[in-house]
Scaffold this motif. Structure first.
Motif, PDB file in Angstrom:
ATOM      1  N   PHE A 122       0.854  -1.186   0.000  1.00 46.11           N
ATOM      2  CA  PHE A 122       0.000   0.000   0.000  1.00 46.11           C
ATOM      3  C   PHE A 122       0.896   1.244   0.000  1.00 46.11           C
ATOM      4  N   LEU A 123       0.797   2.030  -1.054  1.00 39.78           N
ATOM      5  CA  LEU A 123       1.646   3.207  -1.211  1.00 39.78           C
ATOM      6  C   LEU A 123       1.239   4.292  -0.211  1.00 39.78           C
ATOM      7  N   VAL A 124       2.204   4.762   0.584  1.00 34.18           N
ATOM      8  CA  VAL A 124       1.904   5.816   1.557  1.00 34.18           C
ATOM      9  C   VAL A 124       2.493   7.159   1.140  1.00 34.18           C
ATOM     10  N   SER A 125       3.548   7.157   0.335  1.00 31.12           N
ATOM     11  CA  SER A 125       4.097   8.410  -0.181  1.00 31.12           C
ATOM     12  C   SER A 125       4.965   8.127  -1.393  1.00 31.12           C
ATOM     13  N   ALA A 126       5.064   9.136  -2.272  1.00 27.93           N
ATOM     14  CA  ALA A 126       5.925   9.035  -3.453  1.00 27.93           C
ATOM     15  C   ALA A 126       6.474  10.422  -3.752  1.00 27.93           C
ATOM     16  N   LYS A 127       7.801  10.516  -3.845  1.00 26.57           N
ATOM     17  CA  LYS A 127       8.440  11.798  -4.093  1.00 26.57           C
ATOM     18  C   LYS A 127       9.555  11.650  -5.116  1.00 26.57           C
ATOM     19  N   TYR A 128       9.770  12.717  -5.846  1.00 25.19           N
ATOM     20  CA  TYR A 128      10.912  12.804  -6.756  1.00 25.19           C
ATOM     21  C   TYR A 128      11.873  13.824  -6.156  1.00 25.19           C
ATOM     22  N   ASP A 129      13.044  13.343  -5.717  1.00 23.07           N
ATOM     23  CA  ASP A 129      14.015  14.189  -5.027  1.00 23.07           C
ATOM     24  C   ASP A 129      15.179  14.531  -5.939  1.00 23.07           C
ATOM     25  N   ILE A 130      15.564  15.792  -5.947  1.00 19.61           N
ATOM     26  CA  ILE A 130      16.777  16.255  -6.614  1.00 19.61           C
ATOM     27  C   ILE A 130      17.751  16.654  -5.516  1.00 19.61           C
ATOM     28  N   ASP A 131      18.930  16.044  -5.528  1.00 16.59           N
ATOM     29  CA  ASP A 131      19.860  16.188  -4.415  1.00 16.59           C
ATOM     30  C   ASP A 131      20.862  17.316  -4.615  1.00 16.59           C
ATOM     31  N   GLY A 132      21.140  17.974  -3.503  1.00 17.40           N
ATOM     32  CA  GLY A 132      22.237  18.929  -3.421  1.00 17.40           C
ATOM     33  C   GLY A 132      22.236  19.987  -4.493  1.00 17.40           C
ATOM     34  N   ASP A 133      23.390  20.166  -5.160  1.00 10.21           N
ATOM     35  CA  ASP A 133      23.538  21.241  -6.140  1.00 10.21           C
ATOM     36  C   ASP A 133      22.952  20.871  -7.495  1.00 10.21           C
ATOM     37  N   SER A 134      22.144  19.775  -7.528  1.00 15.97           N
ATOM     38  CA  SER A 134      21.507  19.403  -8.790  1.00 15.97           C
ATOM     39  C   SER A 134      20.350  20.328  -9.137  1.00 15.97           C
ATOM     40  N   GLY A 135      19.755  20.949  -8.134  1.00 17.19           N
ATOM     41  CA  GLY A 135      18.621  21.827  -8.375  1.00 17.19           C
ATOM     42  C   GLY A 135      19.029  23.065  -9.135  1.00 17.19           C
ATOM     43  N   PHE A 136      18.071  23.656  -9.839  1.00 13.99           N
ATOM     44  CA  PHE A 136      18.381  24.832 -10.637  1.00 13.99           C
ATOM     45  C   PHE A 136      18.835  25.996  -9.748  1.00 13.99           C
ATOM     46  N   ASP A 137      18.345  26.029  -8.507  1.00 20.90           N
ATOM     47  CA  ASP A 137      18.724  27.117  -7.610  1.00 20.90           C
ATOM     48  C   ASP A 137      19.881  26.744  -6.701  1.00 20.90           C
ATOM     49  N   GLY A 138      20.535  25.601  -6.981  1.00 16.70           N
ATOM     50  CA  GLY A 138      21.678  25.183  -6.188  1.00 16.70           C
ATOM     51  C   GLY A 138      21.313  24.506  -4.893  1.00 16.70           C
ATOM     52  N   GLU A 139      20.032  24.189  -4.688  1.00 18.35           N
ATOM     53  CA  GLU A 139      19.602  23.561  -3.464  1.00 18.35           C
ATOM     54  C   GLU A 139      18.823  22.284  -3.783  1.00 18.35           C
ATOM     55  N   SER A 140      18.648  21.446  -2.735  1.00 16.16           N
ATOM     56  CA  SER A 140      17.852  20.233  -2.902  1.00 16.16           C
ATOM     57  C   SER A 140      16.392  20.594  -3.128  1.00 16.16           C
ATOM     58  N   ASP A 141      15.701  19.708  -3.834  1.00 14.08           N
ATOM     59  CA  ASP A 141      14.292  19.952  -4.117  1.00 14.08           C
ATOM     60  C   ASP A 141      13.556  18.616  -4.060  1.00 14.08           C
ATOM     61  N   SER A 142      12.262  18.658  -3.720  1.00 16.60           N
ATOM     62  CA  SER A 142      11.459  17.455  -3.616  1.00 16.60           C
ATOM     63  C   SER A 142      10.058  17.738  -4.136  1.00 16.60           C
ATOM     64  N   GLU A 143       9.548  16.838  -4.987  1.00 11.18           N
ATOM     65  CA  GLU A 143       8.225  17.002  -5.576  1.00 11.18           C
ATOM     66  C   GLU A 143       7.346  15.808  -5.226  1.00 11.18           C
ATOM     67  N   ASP A 144       6.129  16.079  -4.775  1.00  8.65           N
ATOM     68  CA  ASP A 144       5.177  15.017  -4.463  1.00  8.65           C
ATOM     69  C   ASP A 144       4.605  14.459  -5.772  1.00  8.65           C
ATOM     70  N   ILE A 145       4.802  13.162  -6.024  1.00  7.34           N
ATOM     71  CA  ILE A 145       4.345  12.536  -7.268  1.00  7.34           C
ATOM     72  C   ILE A 145       3.444  11.329  -6.981  1.00  7.34           C
ATOM     73  N   LYS A 146       2.815  11.317  -5.823  1.00  9.54           N
ATOM     74  CA  LYS A 146       1.990  10.164  -5.446  1.00  9.54           C
ATOM     75  C   LYS A 146       0.874   9.905  -6.443  1.00  9.54           C
ATOM     76  N   ASP A 147       0.341  10.969  -7.059  1.00 11.80           N
ATOM     77  CA  ASP A 147      -0.763  10.790  -8.004  1.00 11.80           C
ATOM     78  C   ASP A 147      -0.321  10.144  -9.317  1.00 11.80           C
ATOM     79  N   GLN A 148       0.988   9.931  -9.503  1.00 10.83           N
ATOM     80  CA  GLN A 148       1.495   9.285 -10.705  1.00 10.83           C
ATOM     81  C   GLN A 148       1.650   7.767 -10.537  1.00 10.83           C
ATOM     82  N   PHE A 149       1.366   7.274  -9.331  1.00  9.83           N
ATOM     83  CA  PHE A 149       1.544   5.850  -9.054  1.00  9.83           C
ATOM     84  C   PHE A 149       0.269   5.262  -8.451  1.00  9.83           C
ATOM     85  N   LYS A 150      -0.004   4.013  -8.785  1.00 16.13           N
ATOM     86  CA  LYS A 150      -1.169   3.342  -8.230  1.00 16.13           C
ATOM     87  C   LYS A 150      -0.975   3.094  -6.732  1.00 16.13           C
TER      88      LYS A 150
END
Length: 204
Positions: A122-150
């Motif tokens: 049973f899926l309780v959470s789903a996120k797409y994480d960009i680590d460290g200096d990978s983000g466009f603003d030089g910081e980590s970022d996280s996006e909620d993508i639970k609606d993309q998975f059953k």
């Protein structure tokens, strides 16, 4: 989920009438080596963890029923690449499940058992994480993508475990996801969970 848990409770209660004195309860935790397979490219394994409770209900001297309830962090990592400006790109899909494996265990020799059975997640959470200096603003970022998975996954699990006489045990298992968990509108791509688990547990 309520109906499934009720069924497990009924089955467990039925066995317990005959083998109540032999039922064992315990805990387990360990490392996940997880990935996503199917119509995907450039994904690698993600190292994460699982933790939860387990019961072992004897049926015969060699055969047992072993239901488990586990929190399992799964998903996959994206191969590193270069983003805008030549910045190193490092990201991951983080899928967190409550898994219910219903395992049959057969003791090949004393203390060494092989395990096989179905599993539902049973899926309780789903996120797409960009680590460290990978983000466009030089910081980590996280996006909620639970609606993309059953919300429900199912599959088969197989492995082996070895228990020491005082309750400490070690296990190796592979969870093969059979359900297509992709739920993106308009997408026909297939996506499946695959998780190798190395566990340490203890029966009280």
């Amino acid at each position: 989920m309520k109906k499934l848990l009720l069924l497990v409770s009924i089955v467990t209660f039925g066995f317990s009438n005959s083998y109540a004195q032999d039922i064992k309860f315990g805990v387990k935790a360990g490392v996940n080596v997880a990935t996503l397979t199917g119509d995907v490219d450039d994904l690698t394994t993600r190292f994460s963890l699982h933790i939860g409770g387990v019961a072992e209900i004897p049926i015969t001297d060699k055969l047992s029923f072993q239901p488990e309830l586990l929190y399992s962090s799964q998903g996959a990592e994206v191969d590193e690449g270069l983003g805008f400006g030549g910045v190193s790109f490092n990201s991951k899909y983080k899928l967190d499940y409550i898994n219910l494996p219903l395992m049959g265990k057969y003791y090949v020799i004393e203390n060494l058992g092989v395990e096989f059975g179905p599993m539902i997640g049973f899926l309780v959470s789903a996120k797409y994480d960009i680590d460290g200096d990978s983000g466009f603003d030089g910081e980590s970022d996280s996006e909620d993508i639970k609606d993309q998975f059953k919300s429900i996954d199912f599959g088969l699990a197989a492995g082996a475990s070895y228990e020491l006489d005082f309750g400490l045990n070690f296990g190796l298992r592979y969870n093969l996801g059979l359900a297509d968990i992709n739920d993106i509108d308009g997408s026909d791509s297939k996506l499946h969970n695959g998780v190798l688990q190395v566990s340490v547990g203890y029966f009280f």
